[in-house]
Structures are given as C-alpha cells and as structure tokens.
Design an enzyme around this catalytic site. Structure first.
Site, PDB file in Angstrom:
ATOM      1  CE  LYS A  73       2.914 -10.114 -12.340  1.00 36.80           C
ATOM      2  NZ  LYS A  73       2.492  -9.761 -10.985  1.00 36.80           N
ATOM      3  NE  ARG A  87       2.907  -0.940  11.040  1.00 34.38           N
ATOM      4  CZ  ARG A  87       3.232  -0.852  12.329  1.00 34.38           C
ATOM      5  NH1 ARG A  87       4.301  -1.476  12.784  1.00 34.38           N
ATOM      6  NH2 ARG A  87       2.502  -0.145  13.168  1.00 34.38           N
ATOM      7  CE1 TYR A 135      -2.812 -13.277 -10.399  1.00 28.46           C
ATOM      8  CE2 TYR A 135      -3.231 -11.843  -8.519  1.00 28.46           C
ATOM      9  CZ  TYR A 135      -2.557 -12.916  -9.091  1.00 28.46           C
ATOM     10  OH  TYR A 135      -1.638 -13.612  -8.355  1.00 28.46           O
TER      11      TYR A 135
END
Length: 405
Positions: free
Chosen positions: A221, A70, A123
């Site tokens: 993206k 983590r 967004y």
C-alpha cells in the site's frame, strides 16, 4: 587423419569450455557496487563462500553475509533497515505480502492452545485466518470493539492471552485503538501488542513509540505507493522479529529482490506522497460530510469520528483513505461509483492513483446480506483512497457523480 581430427575436436571442446568458465567467473561485478547511487538488485537464489573457514565463520556469526535466498537478500535488507529507521525498530523482516507477515507472525508467536484478542473492524482475510485456521491449533480468540478497553481487561483476566492484534486505523471504518492504554494493560500480563499500521504509515504514527511491541505493514500500500508490487513487513523488538523470522524461514514467504527494489524506490517519496494524501483526504472528508447525499463520513481527522480524540493524540496526519455512506441502497451507491470518472474501481489503497470501491461488492459479495450485516459491512458504504491528484480535481469528479444519483 582420424586421430588428428579427434585431437582437434577434443582441444576445441576444452578450449571452448574454458572460455565459457572464464566468462562466468569474470563476468561478475564486484568492485563499484558500493559506489552505486541506487541500491543494486541482487538477483540470486544462493550465496558463495571463499572456503570452509569462511562458511564456519558465517555459521558462528563472525562473518556477515547471506547463505540462501529464503533466509535473506542484500536488496531486501536495505529496505528492512530503512523501515527500521522510519519506525524506530530494532529489527525488521520483509515478506511476500502483508497477509504473509500477519499470518507468519500469528503462527510464530501464539502457542498451540493459546488465546488472542483482536478487534471487530479488520481486513477480511485476517479475520478469516483467525476464525478458520487458528482454531485448528486450539487457538481461541476474543473479539472486541476497538474502543472497548473494559472488554480487553476482561479478556486478559479470564484468559492467558498471548497476543493483542489490531489495525489502527482499521479497515474499512478507520477506527483507532488507544495504543498506550492497550500496551499498559497488556504489559501487566506479558501479552504481546502487535499493531497493523498500514493505513497510518510511519509518517503519521509510530506505534512502537506508543508502546506496541510489533508493527505490521502491507507494504503493497503506502510504503511502495505505486500499485505495482506486493510486499509485507513486520518490525519491532529484535527478539520477537527473530522468532517470526525463524517461522518465515520454514514457510518461505520470501520477497523477490526486484520487488524489494521497487518497494525501496517507492519509499523514497513516502513522506511527500502521504503528506499530500493527508491534505486531500481531509479536504474531501469535510466536503463529503457537508453534502446532502452523504449520510455519514468515517475519517479520524473529523471531530464526528468516534475515535477522533485518540487519533489526534497518536497521529500527526490522518491518512489518505476515507469511508462514507451514500444516502441510498446498494444499487444507488453502485450508480455513484460508476459515475465517478477519475478514480479506478479496484481493491487496495495507498498508491498514486485514486481508487474507489464498494466493500459489499468487491470484498463481501459472497457473504450475503445477513452475514454482511452481522460483521458491519453496509451496502451503501464506499471506501475511497486518495491518490496524488489535485484534491480539487478529485472533488469535482466526486461532486458530478453525486449529482447523477
């Protein structure tokens, strides 16, 4: 006889156990890792130390390694270093998605009772987080038009603003904010400037060099570029990234090592892909603007775009996404999209396949006409993400679809 049998079984058990243990200890590739041409996928949840002294050295920063999955991964760190080089950043932190990077950043850097400034066009999920989650911590927000510098000045004067946050270009209208001017104003009040540069990529614009403190990417993206991985990244000053990392280590939005590898692989062709997509989008935008069935084209590379002058100063290319308005209502626009054969109807952008969407349907269908109008989402709006296909093929398909409506 029974005793001999038990001895035989006992010896066999320990022998087999020892064989398994040796197999585990010896079956680890150590030498040769650094000689690999491609970065290895380090698929582990935890890391070992030779002894207590080495562990203490790690805890005190004298031994470079990793402790737990983590908190970091060697494969992910290679990607972070690559993004740092592309953006000119002091540090970078990967996460499991772009939204994870954005929300973790906001939680880490905006104090309880703080105030942020953001822009109208953004967004939806970012808008939702700012409007519904942050107020639970007493965090308020001023929302301004991307070009409203005077509005930013008023917000800075009237509030103790912790953070300015905007996309540039924005989603879906591709508005561009004046990053140097915003950075200048915010510096005077010690306000952090964070720019979501997903649509631009470091190929077209480097917000840190323009004065921003932090840059965020939905690496899903353009950076990854193949529509096969979810990832986010935040980079900038080492101090700010470390604050975000501390929150990230608690929340745990960790990128998987294999996803990091796919992201790294995709970034090897980032420049080639984006330059091609820039050219394709510009060509398509110009042709759409001249088409009688299109009422408006939103693309920062066009002189008709409201932020064209800003884009020219800040960007070397204008990206592969075009938004445009069809002359017609929701259903006529949907008929055009359905008639297109080359692109896929899907959310997202920046991949090698061209994607087309009607924001009203794919992102805001649950909002209703009045709410959509309030936030500026038009029923006849189309967002098109150019892939790596030949622009002539893209246009031929788009033209035949327009002919059908």
């Amino acid at each position: 006889m029974a005793l001999n049998y038990r001895n035989h079984v006992c010896c066999s058990f320990y022998e087999q156990s020892n064989i398994r243990q040796k197999g585990e200890n010896k079956g680890r590739l150590r030498q040769g890792l650094l000689d690999s041409l491609t970065t290895p996928i380090v698929q582990t949840s935890t890391y070992t130390f030779k002894n207590t002294a080495e562990l203490i050295a790690y805890q005190e920063g004298r031994h470079g390694s990793f402790e737990y999955g983590r908190y970091g991964n060697p494969t992910a760190r290679v990607v972070e270093e690559k993004i740092m080089a592309l953006e000119g950043a002091e540090d970078c932190l990967l996460s499991s998605s772009g939204m994870c990077s954005a929300t973790t950043m906001l939680l880490a850097l905006v104090p309880q009772g703080g105030h942020i400034v953001t822009t109208t066009d953004c967004y939806r999920r970012t808008r939702q987080f700012i409007a519904t989650v942050l107020p639970k911590m007493g965090i308020s927000c001023t929302v301004i038009d991307p070009a409203d510098i005077k509005g930013l000045q008023r917000a800075l004067e009237q509030n103790k603003v912790s953070l300015f946050f905007s996309e540039s270009p924005t989603n879906p209208y591709l508005r561009c904010v004046d990053i140097p001017k915003i950075a200048e104003l915010c510096a005077a009040t010690d306000t952090i400037v964070c720019i979501d540069s997903t649509f631009a990529t470091p190929v077209n614009s480097r917000a840190l060099s323009l004065g921003a403190d932090l840059v965020i990417h939905s690496a899903t993206k353009y950076l990854a570029g193949h529509n096969d991985v979810l990832a986010g990244a935040i980079c900038g000053s080492a101090d700010l990234v470390e604050q975000v990392r501390s929150m990230h280590n608690v929340l745990g939005g960790v990128i998987d090592a294999h996803a990091a590898y796919l992201l790294l692989r995709g970034m090897k062709t980032l420049g080639l892909r984006v330059e091609h997509q820039n050219r394709s989008a510009m060509e398509i935008a110009q042709r759409l603007e001249a088409h009688p069935k299109i009422s408006r084209v939103h693309y920062p590379g066009l002189p008709s775009h409201p932020d064209h002058d800003i884009a020219v100063k800040q960007m070397s290319g204008f990206g592969g996404v075009i938004s445009f308005e069809v002359k017609g209502d929701l259903w006529k626009t949907a008929a055009f999209i359905d008639a297109c054969q080359l692109p896929y109807i899907a959310p997202s952008l920046g991949g090698v396949e061209s994607l087309i969407e009607q924001p009203t349907v794919i992102s805001y269908w649950d909002q209703g006409p009045e709410k959509r109008a309030e936030i500026g989402i038009k029923d006849n709006l189309v967002r098109f993400s150019c892939g790596v296909e030949d622009p002539e093929d893209i246009w031929a398909d788009m033209a035949q679809a327009l002919d059908q409506i």
